[in-house]
Design an enzyme around this catalytic site. Sequence first.
Site, PDB file in Angstrom:
ATOM      1  N   GLY A  10      -9.588  -4.948   1.802  1.00 34.17           N
ATOM      2  CA  GLY A  10      -8.791  -4.932   3.031  1.00 34.17           C
ATOM      3  C   GLY A  10      -9.074  -3.705   3.885  1.00 34.17           C
ATOM      4  N   ASP A  11      -8.077  -3.300   4.628  1.00 30.92           N
ATOM      5  CA  ASP A  11      -8.237  -2.217   5.599  1.00 30.92           C
ATOM      6  C   ASP A  11      -8.211  -0.813   4.999  1.00 30.92           C
ATOM      7  OD1 ASP A  11      -5.382  -3.064   5.130  1.00 30.92           O
ATOM      8  OD2 ASP A  11      -5.053  -1.117   6.068  1.00 30.92           O
TER       9      ASP A  11
ATOM     10  N   GLY B  31       0.080  -3.564   5.384  1.00 30.27           N
ATOM     11  CA  GLY B  31       0.257  -4.941   5.836  1.00 30.27           C
ATOM     12  C   GLY B  31      -0.998  -5.760   5.664  1.00 30.27           C
TER      13      GLY B  31
ATOM     14  N   THR C  75       0.883  -1.158   0.000  1.00 30.08           N
ATOM     15  CA  THR C  75       0.000   0.000   0.000  1.00 30.08           C
ATOM     16  C   THR C  75       0.917   1.204   0.000  1.00 30.08           C
ATOM     17  OG1 THR C  75      -1.741  -1.067   1.310  1.00 30.08           O
ATOM     18  CG2 THR C  75      -1.605   1.295   1.510  1.00 30.08           C
TER      19      THR C  75
HETATM   20  N1  ASP Z   1      -3.278  -3.420   3.749  1.00 29.85           N
HETATM   21  C1  ASP Z   1      -3.435  -3.723   2.359  1.00 29.85           C
HETATM   22  C2  ASP Z   1      -4.567  -4.690   2.185  1.00 29.85           C
HETATM   23  O1  ASP Z   1      -4.709  -5.591   2.981  1.00 29.85           O
HETATM   24  C3  ASP Z   1      -2.216  -4.279   1.764  1.00 29.85           C
HETATM   25  C4  ASP Z   1      -0.928  -3.774   2.375  1.00 29.85           C
HETATM   26  O2  ASP Z   1      -0.847  -2.685   2.853  1.00 29.85           O
HETATM   27  O3  ASP Z   1       0.080  -4.484   2.379  1.00 29.85           O
HETATM   28  O4  ASP Z   1      -5.285  -4.558   1.218  1.00 29.85           O
END
Ligand code: ASP
Length: 292
Positions: free
Chosen positions: A194-195, A216, A164
């Site tokens: 995701g988040d 993450g 991200t």
């Molecule tokens: N947090 C992001 C997601 O889960 C991916 C990332 O930031 O690594 O979509």
Amino acid sequence: MEPAIIVHGGAWAIPDEEVEAHLRGVRRAAELGWRVLKEEGSSLDAVERAVMLMEDDPTFDAGVGSFLNREGGVDLDASIMDGELRAGAVASVNRVRNPVRLARLIMERTEHLLFVGEGAHKLASSFGLELIDPGELVVERERRRWEEFKAKGMSPRKAFEKSTVGAVAVDSRGRFAAALSTGGSPYRMVGRVGDVPIIGAGLYADNGKGAAACSGHGESIMKVVLAKSTVDMLALGLGAMEAARAGVSLLERVGGRGGVIVIDRSGEIGYHYNTPRMAIAYARGGVVESLI
Ligand code: ASP
């Protein structure tokens, strides 16, 4: 107040051959954000511009160059928030070049917060944003990565290849803001979100307390409402670095891998991660630092 900005280009196992491009990219984003702040621009403008720059840089898993989903397409999520608790977000879009721009327009021009898919595309068009062919977001490197995933049948969690881009800033008037944008995890199931577009999970900003943005494993980040939990720790008096460390400990309670960037109410910068690497750059007092 002394303005400051910190940006990240994702917390994951960034391969050796991609390290330099990541460092260069986050540095450029922090420099751009810093220029906005130095010219008395708002923290909201600074985080939006920094994230847009990384969306346009094919190095990162955001905008052009994003990881591909299981069907070989792109699904983008983004969000933006300011310390007045105003926020906008989009999920599962693939026809806008800069999802963070759309998130900001949602925040400023609608009474809603989160739009997904076709509805988000229609809104983008009504705001005058160009609707592009989703193929324009796909780069050859990701097509190859997708072929490898497909051949190995690898689970994205196992590889923790997720990423991200994000930014957190405070301007000279003490206003906080945060922004995020992502192509999600590689080989993700179509429809998985995701988040990143979830306020409080991926990002949070609250004037007088500070702001945080994450990267993450999204499912873990959502379970511990990581960004809001980190900002709450700032409110309890933890400094930016301590709060970032505490945030990552919280993530570990659910077995999560990731990282968080933070600015506290005195403008101090903080970051912490438990992934092999996280690309970070920050600017304060005119000095720009980058690390990975
Ligand atoms: N947090 C992001 C997601 O889960 C991916 C990332 O930031 O690594 O979509």
